[in-house]
Structure formats: structure tokens, C-alpha cells
Design a protein around this motif. Sequence first.
Motif, short mmCIF file in Angstrom:
data_model
loop_
_atom_site.label_atom_id
_atom_site.label_comp_id
_atom_site.label_asym_id
_atom_site.label_seq_id
_atom_site.Cartn_x
_atom_site.Cartn_y
_atom_site.Cartn_z
N GLN A 111 43.60 -20.76 -25.21
CA GLN A 111 42.26 -20.21 -25.82
C GLN A 111 40.87 -20.79 -24.57
N ALA A 112 41.26 -21.78 -25.15
CA ALA A 112 39.62 -22.78 -24.58
C ALA A 112 39.71 -22.60 -23.59
N ARG A 113 40.24 -23.02 -22.42
CA ARG A 113 40.81 -23.00 -21.07
C ARG A 113 39.92 -21.28 -20.98
N ALA A 114 40.89 -20.32 -21.25
CA ALA A 114 40.65 -19.44 -20.61
C ALA A 114 39.50 -18.74 -21.19
N GLN A 115 38.32 -19.55 -22.44
CA GLN A 115 37.07 -18.82 -22.16
C GLN A 115 35.68 -19.43 -21.84
N GLN A 116 36.72 -20.91 -21.07
CA GLN A 116 35.48 -21.50 -19.96
C GLN A 116 35.37 -21.48 -18.54
N TYR A 117 37.22 -20.93 -18.44
CA TYR A 117 36.94 -20.16 -16.95
C TYR A 117 36.51 -18.85 -17.53
N HIS A 118 35.87 -18.18 -18.66
CA HIS A 118 35.48 -17.11 -17.85
C HIS A 118 33.98 -17.48 -18.17
N PHE A 119 33.33 -18.44 -19.51
CA PHE A 119 32.12 -19.00 -19.08
C PHE A 119 31.51 -18.98 -17.95
N PHE A 120 32.39 -19.12 -15.91
CA PHE A 120 31.94 -19.84 -14.97
C PHE A 120 32.47 -18.61 -13.62
#
Length: 343
Positions: A229-238
Motif C-alpha cells: 500500500q505504501a509503495r502504491a501511494q508513493q507511486y501515486h504521489f509522483f
Amino acid sequence: MMDKALSDRKVKSVVICGHNGKFCGGADIREFSSPLTGPLLIPVIQGVESAAKPVVAAIEGVALGGGLELALGCHYRIANSKARLGLPEVHLGLLPGAGGSQRLPRLIGVPAALDLITTGRHVTAAEALQLGLVDRVTDRNTVDEAVKFALSVADQSPQSRRISTFPCPRHPDLDALFEDVMQRVRQRARGALAPVACVRAVRAAATLPFPQGMERERELMATLFTSGQARAQQYHFFAQRAVGRWSMPSGARWDKTKPVAVHKAMVIGLGTMGRGIAVALVQAGVSVVAMETNEKQLTDAKQAISSMLERGAKRRGVAPALDKIRYSSDHSRRSRSALTGGP
Ligand SMILES: CC/C=C\C/C=C/C(=O)SCCNC(=O)CCNC(=O)[C@H](O)C(C)(C)COP(=O)(O)OP(=O)(O)OC[C@H]1O[C@@H](n2cnc3c(N)ncnc32)[C@H](O)[C@@H]1OP(=O)(O)O
């Protein structure tokens, strides 16, 4: 630099400021997917807080995430009136893991800290002052004001200003408060781990001494840090920012180009997605030709789309726009040109 200022006897108090009018936007999110380099934030903040001379944060622009956690390690916070402050880690699938979940409730109380940490919202300097998050707000040059202030407290011990030594402000019914907040946060989170971990971390601040609270914060952060989830949300940020920059080979950009009105559209394939797209288009006032070559699928889709349109119209108190959609099983050029209005 900080070590030098803290150990130099001639230096009586210290001001920490940012660069280019910004205090600090927090850790570099890109570093979260590679081995961490540089001094670790928790000992840096502890070093600042335990300094024997007053340390003042001069907050301009933003103090977010690790930036605000650093400011919470300082003994005083002076903010520019245009500054924004917050702990947005929850949007990155994380929690404020450099002591923020433990210091913020001690400073502004449990309910306000729960609000800021579980929503990740930014607050204005005015709200920060009202919450007790900053000590002073200025319209003038923030660094100059912070220096003046630092000089005025230079002969005072920072002992009583160390947030980690504050007791968490008492609340009449902590159990009921956390039960209620956890229920609301779980509902809103829809399976997201970080908001729930944020509540648990603040609970640790409210119920445990600071060192044990920090340990609990570390454990909770460890479960989030490597989560999908953290990976996905950080991907989403960029990704969000990359989309903002997206342009056509011609140089046309979404934000610089006039929108063209769409009156007609064709949806090819009426599975679950196609049906939803057709409904959304009709509800937006677009005339739709819905095309499906499988006769059984087409019959089912007609029924499903009509009832979705009827339900949606009932909810909005309007008539269903059933006349806006036409069905076809003919994939020939003729039916396609009917859509585009061509020959
Ligand atoms: C053990 C403890 C470990 C860690 C503790 C600390 C954790 C953290 O601090 S997590 C990070 C918390 N901070 C944030 O989430 C802030 C995120 N950034 C923003 O909200 C905004 O970018 C901003 C308010 C700081 C600035 O907004 P704006 O002026 O609108 O600019 P952009 O959003 O377009 O950003 C410009 C540019 O900078 C890149 N960027 C911004 N923040 C970060 C960041 N924290 N890490 C890496 N990169 C960041 C952003 O992607 C843009 O770059 P590109 O134009 O190349 O996309």
C-alpha cells in the motif's frame, strides 16, 4: 553545522530555517524505495531537542512530514502567516515516524493530533497558532523575527520546552474517544493500513511514556514502510504530478488547451466496464451507441444499463435519459460512422 552551533560556547541560542522560503517539505519520498542515506532523522531531532541552549524553528513556506517533526523537536516555533504545516505521511501509506505521532499529541492534545495525523491535512499558520502548534505568527521576515526571539530567550533553559517530556493532555474518556475514532477511521480508510496505524500510534502517545511510545511508533512504521500500500501511494504521489505535466507530441497540454465538447460517443464491448462507461457518458448528457457483438451479452447489457440509468435518475429526481443510448451488434463501418456522424 548544527553540532558546531550547539557545541560553540559563544552561541547562546540557535535558529533553524529552510532554504528559498521553505522550511522543509519532509523526507525525499524517492529515498523510501532505496537504502536510506544521510543522518537518520530521529537522532537528529533528539539531538536538537536535548540541546542545552534554546533552538527556534523559523517556519516559512511549508513544514510537512519530517519537516514538521524537526520543528517539533525545536523548543520554539515561529511561523510566517503564509506558512502551511502538516503531517501528510498517511497519504504515502505511512505514519509520522520520526516522533511526530508522539510529540504532536503531547503538544496540542489527543483529539486535534488524531485529526491532523489521520487526515494528513495541512493547517494554516493561523490555525497552527490556535492549536498551540506554533508559538508565534509573523507577517514580517520570519528568520529575522526568529533571530530576535532566539536572542530574547538565549539566557533561558530549554528544559521546560522539550515536548518529549510533556505529559499527554488528559482526556476524560480515552477509551471511548479511541473506540469512536477508530471506528470512523476504519470506515473512511476502506482497508488502508496507514490511518489505522496512525490511530494506534497516537494511542501509544496517550497511554505510554515517551520512550515506549517511540518504540511503538517504530514497530507500527516498520509494518507500513515495506507494505504494498505504501509503495502504491508513493507511486501515486509522483504519477499525479507526471499526469499534470503530460502533453501531446504537438506540445498541447491539458491545462493549456481549450476543451472540446463531446456530444456523441461509441462504447465498444459491453462487459462490466463498458456498461459503466456507457452509463457515465449518458448521465453526462452524451449520446451513446453501445456496441456488443455477443447477442446474449448485448441483451444482458441493455437490461443492466437501463436499470442503472433508472436507479441513478431516481436518486437525482430526474427522468432516466434512456433515449440517449442506442444499441448495436453490428461492428461494420456503417454503425461506426453513425457514431462519428461521418458518411
Ligand atoms: C524513520 C522516519 C522516516 C521518515 C520521516 C519522514 C517522512 C516524511 O517526511 S514523508 C514526506 C512528507 N511530505 C510530504 O508528503 C510533502 C509532499 N509534497 C507536497 O505536499 C508538495 O510537493 C509541496 C507542498 C511540498 C509543494 O507543492 P507544490 O509547490 O505544488 O509543488 P509540487 O507538488 O508540484 O512538487 C514540486 C516537485 O517536488 C517534488 N516533491 C515534492 N515533495 C517531495 C518529497 N517529499 N519527496 C520527493 N519529491 C518531492 C514533486 O514530485 C515535484 O517534482 P516533479 O516536478 O519532478 O514531479
